[in-house]
Scaffold this motif. Structure first.
Motif, PDB file in Angstrom:
ATOM      1  N   ILE A 156       0.833  -1.207   0.000  1.00  0.00           N
ATOM      2  CA  ILE A 156       0.000   0.000   0.000  1.00  0.00           C
ATOM      3  C   ILE A 156       0.865   1.254   0.000  1.00  0.00           C
ATOM      4  N   LEU A 157       0.585   2.155  -0.944  1.00  0.00           N
ATOM      5  CA  LEU A 157       1.285   3.440  -1.028  1.00  0.00           C
ATOM      6  C   LEU A 157       0.521   4.514  -0.271  1.00  0.00           C
ATOM      7  N   LEU A 158      -0.762   4.632  -0.588  1.00  0.00           N
ATOM      8  CA  LEU A 158      -1.594   5.639   0.068  1.00  0.00           C
ATOM      9  C   LEU A 158      -3.065   5.292  -0.093  1.00  0.00           C
ATOM     10  N   ILE A 159      -3.879   5.894   0.751  1.00  0.00           N
ATOM     11  CA  ILE A 159      -5.327   5.728   0.714  1.00  0.00           C
ATOM     12  C   ILE A 159      -5.936   7.089   0.420  1.00  0.00           C
ATOM     13  N   GLU A 160      -6.808   7.140  -0.577  1.00  0.00           N
ATOM     14  CA  GLU A 160      -7.400   8.413  -0.998  1.00  0.00           C
ATOM     15  C   GLU A 160      -8.919   8.368  -0.856  1.00  0.00           C
ATOM     16  N   GLY A 161      -9.457   9.252  -0.026  1.00  0.00           N
ATOM     17  CA  GLY A 161     -10.896   9.316   0.148  1.00  0.00           C
ATOM     18  C   GLY A 161     -11.546  10.173  -0.928  1.00  0.00           C
ATOM     19  N   MET A 162     -12.523   9.608  -1.626  1.00  0.00           N
ATOM     20  CA  MET A 162     -13.268  10.332  -2.648  1.00  0.00           C
ATOM     21  C   MET A 162     -14.655  10.650  -2.081  1.00  0.00           C
ATOM     22  N   LYS A 163     -15.558  11.122  -2.908  1.00  0.00           N
ATOM     23  CA  LYS A 163     -16.872  11.526  -2.422  1.00  0.00           C
ATOM     24  C   LYS A 163     -17.682  10.344  -1.904  1.00  0.00           C
ATOM     25  N   ASP A 164     -17.817   9.311  -2.725  1.00  0.00           N
ATOM     26  CA  ASP A 164     -18.658   8.179  -2.371  1.00  0.00           C
ATOM     27  C   ASP A 164     -17.883   6.881  -2.154  1.00  0.00           C
ATOM     28  N   VAL A 166     -13.532   5.041  -1.515  1.00  0.00           N
ATOM     29  CA  VAL A 166     -12.122   5.217  -1.158  1.00  0.00           C
ATOM     30  C   VAL A 166     -11.276   4.476  -2.184  1.00  0.00           C
ATOM     31  N   LEU A 167     -10.183   5.120  -2.580  1.00  0.00           N
ATOM     32  CA  LEU A 167      -9.277   4.535  -3.566  1.00  0.00           C
ATOM     33  C   LEU A 167      -7.980   4.128  -2.862  1.00  0.00           C
ATOM     34  N   VAL A 168      -7.658   2.840  -2.924  1.00  0.00           N
ATOM     35  CA  VAL A 168      -6.432   2.328  -2.314  1.00  0.00           C
ATOM     36  C   VAL A 168      -5.375   2.183  -3.400  1.00  0.00           C
ATOM     37  N   HIS A 169      -4.308   2.961  -3.286  1.00  0.00           N
ATOM     38  CA  HIS A 169      -3.216   2.909  -4.252  1.00  0.00           C
ATOM     39  C   HIS A 169      -2.166   1.911  -3.766  1.00  0.00           C
ATOM     40  N   THR A 170      -1.910   0.873  -4.556  1.00  0.00           N
ATOM     41  CA  THR A 170      -0.864  -0.085  -4.212  1.00  0.00           C
ATOM     42  C   THR A 170       0.233  -0.011  -5.265  1.00  0.00           C
ATOM     43  N   ALA A 209       9.565  12.555  -0.300  1.00  0.00           N
ATOM     44  CA  ALA A 209       9.919  13.949   0.025  1.00  0.00           C
ATOM     45  C   ALA A 209       8.729  14.601   0.723  1.00  0.00           C
ATOM     46  N   PHE A 210       8.996  15.680   1.471  1.00  0.00           N
ATOM     47  CA  PHE A 210       7.906  16.420   2.100  1.00  0.00           C
ATOM     48  C   PHE A 210       8.312  17.860   2.362  1.00  0.00           C
ATOM     49  N   SER A 211       7.317  18.723   2.482  1.00  0.00           N
ATOM     50  CA  SER A 211       7.521  20.121   2.839  1.00  0.00           C
ATOM     51  C   SER A 211       6.518  20.453   3.935  1.00  0.00           C
ATOM     52  N   SER A 212       6.396  21.702   4.287  1.00  0.00           N
ATOM     53  CA  SER A 212       5.463  22.084   5.342  1.00  0.00           C
ATOM     54  C   SER A 212       4.001  21.995   4.894  1.00  0.00           C
ATOM     55  N   SER A 213       3.775  21.826   3.594  1.00  0.00           N
ATOM     56  CA  SER A 213       2.399  21.809   3.097  1.00  0.00           C
ATOM     57  C   SER A 213       2.017  20.552   2.321  1.00  0.00           C
ATOM     58  N   SER A 214       2.997  19.715   1.992  1.00  0.00           N
ATOM     59  CA  SER A 214       2.675  18.534   1.192  1.00  0.00           C
ATOM     60  C   SER A 214       3.680  17.399   1.391  1.00  0.00           C
ATOM     61  N   ILE A 215       3.249  16.226   0.945  1.00  0.00           N
ATOM     62  CA  ILE A 215       4.071  15.013   0.996  1.00  0.00           C
ATOM     63  C   ILE A 215       4.124  14.432  -0.413  1.00  0.00           C
ATOM     64  N   GLU A 216       5.259  13.885  -0.776  1.00  0.00           N
ATOM     65  CA  GLU A 216       5.399  13.249  -2.079  1.00  0.00           C
ATOM     66  C   GLU A 216       5.637  11.754  -1.907  1.00  0.00           C
ATOM     67  N   ILE A 217       4.913  10.985  -2.693  1.00  0.00           N
ATOM     68  CA  ILE A 217       5.138   9.546  -2.804  1.00  0.00           C
ATOM     69  C   ILE A 217       5.328   9.279  -4.288  1.00  0.00           C
ATOM     70  N   GLY A 218       6.572   9.087  -4.677  1.00  0.00           N
ATOM     71  CA  GLY A 218       6.896   8.996  -6.100  1.00  0.00           C
ATOM     72  C   GLY A 218       6.575  10.320  -6.767  1.00  0.00           C
ATOM     73  N   LYS A 219       5.754  10.283  -7.800  1.00  0.00           N
ATOM     74  CA  LYS A 219       5.368  11.499  -8.517  1.00  0.00           C
ATOM     75  C   LYS A 219       4.067  12.096  -7.990  1.00  0.00           C
ATOM     76  N   ARG A 220       3.487  11.460  -6.993  1.00  0.00           N
ATOM     77  CA  ARG A 220       2.214  11.927  -6.456  1.00  0.00           C
ATOM     78  C   ARG A 220       2.448  12.887  -5.287  1.00  0.00           C
TER      79      ARG A 220
END
Length: 241
Positions: A156-164, A166-170, A209-220
């Protein structure tokens, strides 16, 4: 070719049998020879087959699980599955592998299987070693459309909540589920994941990578939510030390 571990499930509740079946299917390495609704049917199966492990309910018609174990001259290994705490001591005195209380949580079930496999491994059986390695690999189950899908935590890379949904990115796919992101967050607790936004959970190990406002996972790039910011940055900065 390695043989699977032969087991039977003895329970008068069909739903309880289904739960154990789904957990065993997810682990692999087990053959369910029979599903019995009472101890007498189970006795017949044991007489006709070489059964290595029994998942046994206690409160059943005709003969209780405890009485059933006592009646066997050379019983296989037993994992008790019951809604009653009262028989725990008596169960352990009968040298059962483990005592699981219903509703049985998946992580608790895996611990019981690991315990059984550890005992079996002491006999230097290669089957146990293979099945133990498989069961020790952490995973969760998520419902997607009409299926229940096994997802290994490490993928699992990340979990993304959508409107209706959830998208699990692996690593290799994206899985859509209608389970709430908060429920998934609880399933991933203590597995090195972190909620960074009301709509995002990330794997700390996958952050590049990360900054004070965002996190990077690969190109995302994933935004850090305002109410999560202090805790997220504290945890990320601490992990660098």
């Amino acid at each position: 070719m390695k043989k699977n571990i032969a087991c039977i499930i003895v329970d008068d509740e069909p739903l309880a049998i289904e739960v154990i079946e789904s957990y065993l299917d997810g682990l692999g390495g087990f053959d369910i020879l029979a599903r019995c609704s009472n101890a007498l049917d189970a006795y017949t199966v044991l007489q006709q087959n070489n059964v290595e492990l029994v998942f046994l309910d206690i409160q059943m018609p005709q003969l209780s699980g405890i009485s059933f174990i006592k009646s066997l001259h050379n019983p296989p290994k037993v994992i008790i599955t019951t809604a009653y705490r009262d028989y725990a001591l008596e169960g352990y005195e009968l040298d059962v592998v483990d005592y699981l209380l219903k509703p049985i949580r998946q992580e608790r079930f895996i611990k019981a299987i690991d315990k059984y496999l550890s005992q079996r491994q002491n006999k230097n059986t290669p089957i146990a070693e293979s099945a133990h390695q498989e069961s020790a690999k952490p995973f969760i189950y998520l419902k997607s459309e009409r299926k229940t899908i096994k997802i290994f935590i490490e993928d699992i890379l990340l979990i993304e909540g959508m409107k209706d949904y959830v998208l699990v990115h692996t690593r290799n796919s994206k899985i859509i589920t209608k389970e709430q992101i908060g429920v998934i967050d609880e399933k991933l607790a203590n597995n090195n994941f972190m909620r960074v936004h009301k709509s995002f959970i990330v794997s700390l190990e996958k952050i590049t990578a990360f900054s004070s406002s965002s996190i990077e996972i690969g190109k995302r790039e994933i935004p850090i939510g305002r109410i999560y910011k202090n805790e997220v940055l504290r945890r990320l900065m601490t992990s660098q030390m």
